[in-house]
Scaffold this active site. Sequence first.
Site, PDB file in Angstrom:
ATOM      1  N   LYS A  15      29.503 -54.142  -3.964  1.00  0.00           N
ATOM      2  CA  LYS A  15      29.995 -52.321  -4.179  1.00  0.00           C
ATOM      3  C   LYS A  15      29.489 -51.455  -2.891  1.00  0.00           C
ATOM      4  O   LYS A  15      30.063 -50.956  -2.594  1.00  0.00           O
ATOM      5  CB  LYS A  15      28.809 -52.178  -5.186  1.00  0.00           C
ATOM      6  N   ARG A  90      24.963 -46.876 -15.286  1.00  0.00           N
ATOM      7  CA  ARG A  90      24.815 -48.164 -15.237  1.00  0.00           C
ATOM      8  C   ARG A  90      24.847 -48.982 -17.035  1.00  0.00           C
ATOM      9  O   ARG A  90      23.858 -50.151 -17.263  1.00  0.00           O
ATOM     10  CB  ARG A  90      23.016 -48.180 -15.020  1.00  0.00           C
ATOM     11  N   ARG A 129      20.718 -59.707   2.899  1.00  0.00           N
ATOM     12  CA  ARG A 129      20.466 -59.312   2.728  1.00  0.00           C
ATOM     13  C   ARG A 129      19.496 -58.528   3.959  1.00  0.00           C
ATOM     14  O   ARG A 129      18.045 -58.107   3.710  1.00  0.00           O
ATOM     15  CB  ARG A 129      21.100 -58.209   1.891  1.00  0.00           C
ATOM     16  N   ARG A 162      15.282 -55.195   1.339  1.00  0.00           N
ATOM     17  CA  ARG A 162      14.658 -53.983   0.383  1.00  0.00           C
ATOM     18  C   ARG A 162      13.662 -55.378  -0.901  1.00  0.00           C
ATOM     19  O   ARG A 162      13.450 -55.945  -1.006  1.00  0.00           O
ATOM     20  CB  ARG A 162      16.312 -54.029  -0.151  1.00  0.00           C
ATOM     21  N   ARG A 173      17.348 -58.265 -12.128  1.00  0.00           N
ATOM     22  CA  ARG A 173      17.843 -57.356 -12.124  1.00  0.00           C
ATOM     23  C   ARG A 173      18.869 -57.879 -12.375  1.00  0.00           C
ATOM     24  O   ARG A 173      19.650 -56.826 -13.357  1.00  0.00           O
ATOM     25  CB  ARG A 173      18.655 -57.574 -10.560  1.00  0.00           C
TER      26      ARG A 173
HETATM   27  P1  AP5 Z   1      26.125 -55.340  -1.307  1.00  0.00           P
HETATM   28  O1  AP5 Z   1      27.266 -54.422  -0.369  1.00  0.00           O
HETATM   29  O2  AP5 Z   1      24.707 -54.711  -1.112  1.00  0.00           O
HETATM   30  O3  AP5 Z   1      25.905 -55.332  -2.526  1.00  0.00           O
HETATM   31  P2  AP5 Z   1      25.712 -54.289  -3.571  1.00  0.00           P
HETATM   32  O4  AP5 Z   1      26.596 -54.813  -4.928  1.00  0.00           O
HETATM   33  O5  AP5 Z   1      25.554 -52.916  -3.105  1.00  0.00           O
HETATM   34  O6  AP5 Z   1      24.508 -54.586  -4.278  1.00  0.00           O
HETATM   35  P3  AP5 Z   1      22.860 -53.775  -5.191  1.00  0.00           P
HETATM   36  O7  AP5 Z   1      21.447 -55.310  -4.461  1.00  0.00           O
HETATM   37  O8  AP5 Z   1      22.734 -52.720  -3.102  1.00  0.00           O
HETATM   38  O9  AP5 Z   1      23.551 -53.367  -6.111  1.00  0.00           O
HETATM   39  P4  AP5 Z   1      22.789 -52.840  -7.707  1.00  0.00           P
HETATM   40  O10 AP5 Z   1      23.491 -52.585  -8.642  1.00  0.00           O
HETATM   41  O11 AP5 Z   1      21.486 -54.338  -8.122  1.00  0.00           O
HETATM   42  O12 AP5 Z   1      20.953 -52.179  -6.468  1.00  0.00           O
HETATM   43  P5  AP5 Z   1      21.184 -50.503  -6.350  1.00  0.00           P
HETATM   44  O13 AP5 Z   1      20.601 -50.453  -4.563  1.00  0.00           O
HETATM   45  O14 AP5 Z   1      22.083 -50.144  -6.769  1.00  0.00           O
HETATM   46  O15 AP5 Z   1      25.946 -57.008  -1.159  1.00  0.00           O
HETATM   47  C1  AP5 Z   1      24.710 -57.830  -1.351  1.00  0.00           C
HETATM   48  C2  AP5 Z   1      25.146 -58.683   0.390  1.00  0.00           C
HETATM   49  O16 AP5 Z   1      26.206 -59.089   0.389  1.00  0.00           O
HETATM   50  C3  AP5 Z   1      25.143 -57.901   1.616  1.00  0.00           C
HETATM   51  O17 AP5 Z   1      24.283 -58.296   2.597  1.00  0.00           O
HETATM   52  C4  AP5 Z   1      26.942 -58.014   2.126  1.00  0.00           C
HETATM   53  O18 AP5 Z   1      26.256 -58.015   3.308  1.00  0.00           O
HETATM   54  C5  AP5 Z   1      27.072 -59.298   1.769  1.00  0.00           C
HETATM   55  N1  AP5 Z   1      28.455 -59.212   1.231  1.00  0.00           N
HETATM   56  C6  AP5 Z   1      29.390 -57.962   0.805  1.00  0.00           C
HETATM   57  N2  AP5 Z   1      29.748 -58.802   0.185  1.00  0.00           N
HETATM   58  C7  AP5 Z   1      30.310 -59.467   0.769  1.00  0.00           C
HETATM   59  C8  AP5 Z   1      30.762 -60.980   0.934  1.00  0.00           C
HETATM   60  N3  AP5 Z   1      33.088 -60.593   0.174  1.00  0.00           N
HETATM   61  N4  AP5 Z   1      31.024 -61.863   1.008  1.00  0.00           N
HETATM   62  C9  AP5 Z   1      30.147 -62.280   1.776  1.00  0.00           C
HETATM   63  N5  AP5 Z   1      29.285 -61.195   1.562  1.00  0.00           N
HETATM   64  C10 AP5 Z   1      28.834 -60.401   1.109  1.00  0.00           C
HETATM   65  O19 AP5 Z   1      20.067 -50.159  -7.622  1.00  0.00           O
HETATM   66  C11 AP5 Z   1      18.522 -50.910  -7.075  1.00  0.00           C
HETATM   67  C12 AP5 Z   1      17.544 -50.442  -7.736  1.00  0.00           C
HETATM   68  O20 AP5 Z   1      17.719 -48.490  -8.225  1.00  0.00           O
HETATM   69  C13 AP5 Z   1      18.155 -51.102  -9.616  1.00  0.00           C
HETATM   70  O21 AP5 Z   1      17.717 -51.780  -9.666  1.00  0.00           O
HETATM   71  C14 AP5 Z   1      17.499 -50.072 -10.499  1.00  0.00           C
HETATM   72  O22 AP5 Z   1      16.039 -50.290 -10.506  1.00  0.00           O
HETATM   73  C15 AP5 Z   1      17.674 -48.597  -9.565  1.00  0.00           C
HETATM   74  N6  AP5 Z   1      18.684 -47.604 -10.376  1.00  0.00           N
HETATM   75  C16 AP5 Z   1      20.272 -47.585  -9.145  1.00  0.00           C
HETATM   76  N7  AP5 Z   1      21.169 -46.757  -9.929  1.00  0.00           N
HETATM   77  C17 AP5 Z   1      20.287 -46.587 -11.143  1.00  0.00           C
HETATM   78  C18 AP5 Z   1      20.810 -46.399 -12.048  1.00  0.00           C
HETATM   79  N8  AP5 Z   1      22.291 -45.497 -12.213  1.00  0.00           N
HETATM   80  N9  AP5 Z   1      20.595 -45.686 -13.563  1.00  0.00           N
HETATM   81  C19 AP5 Z   1      19.134 -46.473 -13.503  1.00  0.00           C
HETATM   82  N10 AP5 Z   1      19.237 -47.179 -12.613  1.00  0.00           N
HETATM   83  C20 AP5 Z   1      19.104 -47.270 -11.391  1.00  0.00           C
HETATM   84 MG    MG Z   2      24.303 -51.247  -3.350  1.00  0.00          MG
END
Ligand code: AP5
Ligand code: MG
Length: 216
Positions: A15, A90, A129, A162, A173
Amino acid sequence: MRTYIVLLGPPGVGKGTQAELIAKTTGLPHISSGDLFRENIKDATELGTQAQSFMNKGELVPDDLTIAMIRNRLSQPDCSQGALLDGFPRTTVQAEALEKLLAEFGGKVNFVPYITASESTLVERLSGRWTCKAQGHIFHEKYNPPKKPGVCDVDGSELYQRDDDKAETVTRRIQVYFKQTAPLIAYYRERGSLSEIDGARPIEKVTADLLAVLGK
Ligand code: AP5
Ligand code: MG
């Protein structure tokens, strides 16, 4: 007219990577709830302190805190044409709150690209990552390596892993995603805004599909 895009999909599906790329084409600000929480943690704000314990366990931050943070962000002047939301909503409660909030702005969720990949792909992506300290730019040791190891190509800052990318937190997660966030697939499908995209392909192929969904 304002355009609001919600990027939906499990942790590690890409994402953030895709949002960085398509924000340029759409001209919309990329709003990542996870990045906003991480900035608050870095700045040692009250919200950061509250969010950190949930994030470290791989649990969701409570809805009221998250919704207030997003309401505040979407009210900023740079969101006058809409926004590209990554990681929010979410839960169903967050999705309903977003619907009300956007109605206040005279807008609605226009597109919900739902990016998919197998669980083993998610784990492999998260374990490799590397994230930039200054602005959260995203790399992968194998699939999207930085030109110089440990250094961000974009702003030269240090890359780090991270805290929530360690194995046991990743597993939690993914479980939390299936329990609390996956119901949004049906929620947005019923509203006719969902488009499924196969995220288990190279980054540029996924970007091309996303832009096609957005009519770009
Ligand atoms: P990346 O693009 O970083 O993936 P992502 O989908 O953004 O993954 P996240 O881990 O950021 O998602 P998340 O939803 O768990 O975390 P968030 O920060 O939102 O890609 C991942 C890896 O793959 C990278 O190394 C990239 O280079 C590689 N890659 C990407 N595309 C690829 C491809 N096509 N092919 C090969 N490699 C590829 O949330 C973190 C925490 O915050 C949550 O756990 C929660 O505690 C809190 N939080 C955030 N939002 C909320 C909410 N709305 N409500 C409540 N708590 C929340
Ligand atoms: Mg992300």
